[in-house]
Design an enzyme around this catalytic site. Structure first.
Site, mmCIF file in Angstrom:
data_model
loop_
_atom_site.group_PDB
_atom_site.id
_atom_site.type_symbol
_atom_site.label_atom_id
_atom_site.label_comp_id
_atom_site.label_asym_id
_atom_site.label_seq_id
_atom_site.Cartn_x
_atom_site.Cartn_y
_atom_site.Cartn_z
ATOM 1 N N TYR A 194 1.999 -3.345 1.327
ATOM 2 C CA TYR A 194 2.592 -2.222 0.240
ATOM 3 C C TYR A 194 3.644 -3.056 -0.751
ATOM 4 O O TYR A 194 4.532 -3.402 -0.281
ATOM 5 C CB TYR A 194 3.130 -1.128 0.905
ATOM 6 C CG TYR A 194 1.939 0.072 1.677
ATOM 7 C CD1 TYR A 194 0.456 -0.510 1.898
ATOM 8 C CD2 TYR A 194 2.673 0.754 2.555
ATOM 9 C CE1 TYR A 194 0.431 1.325 2.460
ATOM 10 C CE2 TYR A 194 2.021 1.799 3.264
ATOM 11 C CZ TYR A 194 0.636 1.667 3.326
ATOM 12 O OH TYR A 194 -0.342 2.291 4.458
ATOM 13 N N HIS A 243 -3.406 -2.961 11.082
ATOM 14 C CA HIS A 243 -3.924 -2.346 9.794
ATOM 15 C C HIS A 243 -4.864 -1.597 9.436
ATOM 16 O O HIS A 243 -5.801 -1.190 9.534
ATOM 17 C CB HIS A 243 -2.998 -2.373 8.838
ATOM 18 C CG HIS A 243 -3.228 -2.048 7.480
ATOM 19 N ND1 HIS A 243 -2.190 -1.760 6.816
ATOM 20 C CD2 HIS A 243 -3.226 -0.599 6.734
ATOM 21 C CE1 HIS A 243 -1.888 -0.962 5.506
ATOM 22 N NE2 HIS A 243 -2.491 -0.275 5.635
ATOM 23 N N SER A 302 -3.443 10.276 4.003
ATOM 24 C CA SER A 302 -4.387 10.823 2.801
ATOM 25 C C SER A 302 -5.129 12.057 2.750
ATOM 26 O O SER A 302 -6.133 12.532 2.560
ATOM 27 C CB SER A 302 -5.586 9.855 2.070
ATOM 28 O OG SER A 302 -4.848 8.235 2.195
ATOM 29 N N GLY A 333 -4.813 12.880 -3.649
ATOM 30 C CA GLY A 333 -3.590 14.129 -4.219
ATOM 31 C C GLY A 333 -5.021 14.456 -5.259
ATOM 32 O O GLY A 333 -4.736 15.360 -5.425
#
Length: 327
Positions: A54, A124, A203, A208
């Site tokens: 990130y 990851h 998520s 969102g």
């Protein structure tokens, strides 16, 4: 905030995803992001999630600065495996799960975070070139050395989870899980429950979309990766998925809560630990309140009917990325 267990690790029932503070979702503001982390801790949201890619690297540094002086309050999770250098296009990102890289990545993350141990260290993405037994063996060595307390996998398939768990206990599997991303329910979730592995849902608000705050392309900040490469936000799919959110909004209105809170409460009721990401204080407050929302079976059924999994338009990642999931 109540706590839940991820294997032998105890965490707050809801966490905070920190990725968007530094990357992918438009410009960041370190002062506001730091205030968001501090407010989360004050609310009992003590499970913080970051990763070396990130930024790359900058999000770990930001989180490290934000928790300085409050390390004892935090259950800190980070990840390795996606090899990304500054300025490198996605097509040139790499993937490494070899033992040498595991050790190098862990030491680098510890330095950036400014801590002496990582509470939960994830792979990851699974590296198909390296047997999972070798990767997890190296992660287990980090546990023996005290650099890592617990290990996890992200976006791994059921068989890989079993093989990994046989080498060293896996505390958690992190994967996308929300009202509009439910593919893990067939195999991954049952496998985790059988083995006593916790599920961490990233998520949980559909990047969102399920918040109801996005009604047009103009609502997104410049540089937001959702418009550039997320199929569910693409032309055509956007409007179809917006109709699902409107149905969810009706259910939320009846209970005098927000669509985001309804979506998060649904994930809580699945037994997962959601880690909604935000970089703003007001949203971490709104999200935290969802952990106290109790839903009846009838309400859960209505929520699921409002967003049927087969009605979602578009895959959750671009076509070229999908093969890396569920290995």
């Amino acid at each position: 905030m109540e706590n839940r267990r991820l294997g032998a690790l105890e965490v707050s029932a809801q966490g905070l995803g920190c990725m968007g503070m530094s990357d992918f979702y438009g410009p960041g503001d370190e002062a506001e992001s730091t205030a968001t982390i501090h407010r989360a801790l004050d609310l009992g949201v003590t499970f913080l999630d970051t990763a070396d890619m990130y930024g790359p690297f900058t999000n770990e540094e930001l989180v490290g600065r934000a928790i300085a002086g409050r390390r004892d309050e935090v259950v800190l999770a980070t990840k390795f495996a996606i090899v990304r250098e500054p300025g490198l296009p996605r097509s040139e990102w790499g993937l490494r799960g070899d033992p040498e890289y595991v050790r190098q990545a862990a030491d680098a993350s510890l330095r950036r975070l400014g801590v002496d141990h990582i509470d939960l260290y994830y792979q990851h993405r699974v590296d198909p070139k390296v047997p999972i037994e070798e990767t997890v063996g190296a992660m287990a060595e980090l546990v023996e050395q005290g650099k890592v307390r617990h290990i996890g996998l992200s976006e791994a398939g059921a068989e890989t989870i079993r093989r990994a768990h046989a080498v060293h206990p896996v505390a958690a599997v992190q994967t996308e899980w929300s009202l509009w991303s439910r593919d893990i329910e067939a195999e991954v979730v049952p496998t985790c429950r059988e083995l006593g592995i916790g599920v961490v849902a990233y998520s949980p608000l559909g990047r969102g979309f399920l918040t109801g705050k996005y009604t047009s392309k103009e609502d997104f900040a410049p540089g937001d990766f959702r418009l550039a490469g997320q199929p569910r936000f693409a032309e055509g799919n956007f409007d179809r998925n917006l109709a699902l959110v409107e149905s969810l909004r009706e259910v939320a209105r009846e209970q005098d809560v927000t669509p985001a809170q309804i979506a998060l409460a649904w994930v809580h009721h699945q037994g997962a630990v959601p880690i909604p990401g935000t970089k703003r204080v007001k949203y971490v407050e709104e999200n935290a309140a969802a952990a106290d929302l109790r839903l009846t079976e009838a309400q859960l059924a209505r929520i699921a009917a409002a967003v049927p999994p087969d009605a979602v338009a578009g895959t959750r990642y671009p076509t070229e990325v999908m093969p890396s999931l569920g290995r």
